[in-house]
Motif scaffolding. Sequence first.
Motif, PDB file in Angstrom:
ATOM      1  N   ILE A  28       0.665  -1.058  -0.081  1.00 35.91           N
ATOM      2  CA  ILE A  28      -0.098  -0.037  -0.008  1.00 35.91           C
ATOM      3  C   ILE A  28       0.719   1.232   0.000  1.00 35.91           C
ATOM      4  CG2 ILE A  28      -1.947  -1.049   1.134  1.00 35.91           C
ATOM      5  CD1 ILE A  28      -1.003   0.190   3.671  1.00 35.91           C
ATOM      6  N   GLU A  29       0.402   2.496  -0.574  1.00 39.50           N
ATOM      7  CA  GLU A  29       1.122   3.675  -0.636  1.00 39.50           C
ATOM      8  C   GLU A  29      -0.058   4.622  -0.410  1.00 39.50           C
ATOM      9  OE1 GLU A  29       3.183   5.855  -0.583  1.00 39.50           O
ATOM     10  OE2 GLU A  29       3.786   6.733  -2.327  1.00 39.50           O
ATOM     11  N   ASP A  30       0.476   5.747   0.150  1.00 40.68           N
ATOM     12  CA  ASP A  30      -0.640   6.791   0.460  1.00 40.68           C
ATOM     13  C   ASP A  30       0.095   8.127  -0.204  1.00 40.68           C
ATOM     14  OD1 ASP A  30       1.286   6.932   2.742  1.00 40.68           O
ATOM     15  OD2 ASP A  30       0.486   8.787   3.074  1.00 40.68           O
TER      16      ASP A  30
ATOM     17  N   LEU B 218      -3.826   4.780  -1.756  1.00 37.38           N
ATOM     18  CA  LEU B 218      -4.610   5.611  -0.904  1.00 37.38           C
ATOM     19  C   LEU B 218      -4.483   7.129  -1.202  1.00 37.38           C
ATOM     20  CD1 LEU B 218      -4.544   2.847   0.632  1.00 37.38           C
ATOM     21  CD2 LEU B 218      -5.146   4.266   2.667  1.00 37.38           C
ATOM     22  N   ALA B 219      -5.384   7.970  -1.701  1.00 34.20           N
ATOM     23  CA  ALA B 219      -5.399   9.141  -1.892  1.00 34.20           C
ATOM     24  C   ALA B 219      -6.261   9.985  -1.391  1.00 34.20           C
ATOM     25  CB  ALA B 219      -5.133   9.681  -3.572  1.00 34.20           C
TER      26      ALA B 219
ATOM     27  N   GLY C 177      -3.157  -0.383 -13.210  1.00 33.06           N
ATOM     28  CA  GLY C 177      -3.731  -1.481 -12.616  1.00 33.06           C
ATOM     29  C   GLY C 177      -3.830  -1.615 -11.223  1.00 33.06           C
ATOM     30  N   ALA C 178      -3.270  -0.435 -10.315  1.00 35.90           N
ATOM     31  CA  ALA C 178      -3.564  -0.244  -9.004  1.00 35.90           C
ATOM     32  C   ALA C 178      -4.949  -0.065  -8.575  1.00 35.90           C
ATOM     33  CB  ALA C 178      -2.476   0.854  -8.617  1.00 35.90           C
ATOM     34  N   GLU C 179      -5.259  -0.691  -7.495  1.00 37.36           N
ATOM     35  CA  GLU C 179      -6.470  -0.247  -6.506  1.00 37.36           C
ATOM     36  C   GLU C 179      -6.274   1.114  -6.079  1.00 37.36           C
ATOM     37  OE1 GLU C 179      -9.099  -1.654  -2.630  1.00 37.36           O
ATOM     38  OE2 GLU C 179      -7.233  -2.981  -3.473  1.00 37.36           O
ATOM     39  N   VAL C 180      -7.216   1.991  -6.181  1.00 33.20           N
ATOM     40  CA  VAL C 180      -7.187   3.331  -5.653  1.00 33.20           C
ATOM     41  C   VAL C 180      -8.449   3.315  -4.729  1.00 33.20           C
ATOM     42  CG1 VAL C 180      -7.336   5.654  -6.207  1.00 33.20           C
ATOM     43  CG2 VAL C 180      -6.056   4.305  -7.870  1.00 33.20           C
ATOM     44  N   GLN C 181      -7.987   3.830  -3.481  1.00 32.18           N
ATOM     45  CA  GLN C 181      -8.959   3.940  -2.462  1.00 32.18           C
ATOM     46  C   GLN C 181      -8.903   5.452  -2.175  1.00 32.18           C
ATOM     47  OE1 GLN C 181      -8.753   1.717   1.049  1.00 32.18           O
ATOM     48  NE2 GLN C 181      -9.773   2.881   2.113  1.00 32.18           N
ATOM     49  N   LEU C 182      -9.888   6.205  -2.389  1.00 36.68           N
ATOM     50  CA  LEU C 182     -10.078   7.781  -1.974  1.00 36.68           C
ATOM     51  C   LEU C 182     -10.450   7.689  -0.531  1.00 36.68           C
ATOM     52  CD1 LEU C 182     -11.796   9.290  -5.319  1.00 36.68           C
ATOM     53  CD2 LEU C 182      -9.292   8.956  -4.677  1.00 36.68           C
ATOM     54  N   VAL C 183      -9.800   8.396  -0.039  1.00 41.54           N
ATOM     55  CA  VAL C 183      -9.927   8.733   1.434  1.00 41.54           C
ATOM     56  C   VAL C 183     -10.556  10.360   1.661  1.00 41.54           C
ATOM     57  CG1 VAL C 183      -8.949   8.890   3.734  1.00 41.54           C
ATOM     58  CG2 VAL C 183      -7.968   7.202   2.117  1.00 41.54           C
TER      59      VAL C 183
END
Length: 388
Positions: A122-124, A147-148, A164-170
């Motif tokens: 994971i990376e933010d 995570l962005a 191809g990354a999963e992006v999770q917006l926070v």
Amino acid sequence: MSKVRAEPHYVDERSGASYPLDEPRWRGDDGAPLTVSALPGITRAEVDTGARSLWRYRAALPVPVDAPVSLGEGCTPLVEKEWGEDRVLFKLEWFSPTGSFKDRGTSVMISLLAQRGVREVIEDSSGNGGASVSAYCAAAGIRARILAPASTSPAKILQSRAYGAEVQLVPGDRDATAAEALRQSADTYYASHNWHPFFLQGTKTLAYELWEDLGFTAPDAVVTVAGAGSTVLGCDLGFSELLAAGQIARRPRLLVAQPANCAPLYAAFRAGAEGPVPFDHAPTIAEGTAIRRPVRFPEVLRAIRRSDGDMAALPEDAIAAAVRRLAAMGLYAEPTSATAAAAIEVFRARGAIRPGETTVVLLTGSGLKAAPAMTALFGGGGEREEPR
């Protein structure tokens, strides 16, 4: 746990604790950030001139990397331009594979993790770091979740998804995203461009590359922008190693800009403090620097002071003017990156940039990475694309 090791090791500069490099860690036991112990640097004879990437400086890394994950990062142009009364050298880091300087750190960090068998990270990120980690994970066959903040530039989010990354917006600001990443790091390896010590090992190649660009000499001053401060720390590491190796006579002055709307490092620097002090903050066009509590806060301040450097805080209108001025000379820089250019005349007025000396200005990211901000500055107008 020994505090002295002959071989390279991780160091917690705040407590003095040390850890072996072969431990799969990204921070100390007490939660503090880590660096790699001081390295001896390399000479010009150790530059691998057959490699047209930052991996030409692989001899400066603390561990051998058998199969680098490389997309051709590094070897970016150094372009001389007039800026008011000064002639400066702009280092165009947006020629990196994903459009920002972060590819330097990511290439080295992901190469190490791939070599050690990590298969998911994971990376933010506010955008550029996430895009970079996504690209290099794709190249390495590693799954990535980015995570962005929900307010991040759509172009930057799109880039991560394209790789191809999963992006999770926070929801919330950049700090809220970092907090969520720390929570998730309990279950997934945290490949953080702000935390991982090997990211800085990649970023330090900026110093080596400038040294080679300039005929194996150091510039007198390097102007950059700081959010988390990785270019500051990378330059400090690289030039310190070159000094230790006897390849340069002194470190360049590190001249560091922040937007006045979010300038925690500047506030502490001007106060003579070692850590955070109260400061006012507001949204800024330089979204990549909107970090109110940098992870390596005291280390960044020490690096600037060690170089006899300086800091400046730039108002929003000055940053916008610098974007336009750079574009007018053919340099399409995102506002975060243009903050460094906006500071040139401030530093010159203080005597930190001096006539006749060699000054390098780091332009860290392309204007293509900040479409909404650039549209606001230059107008959308609804023009149709010209036929080809």
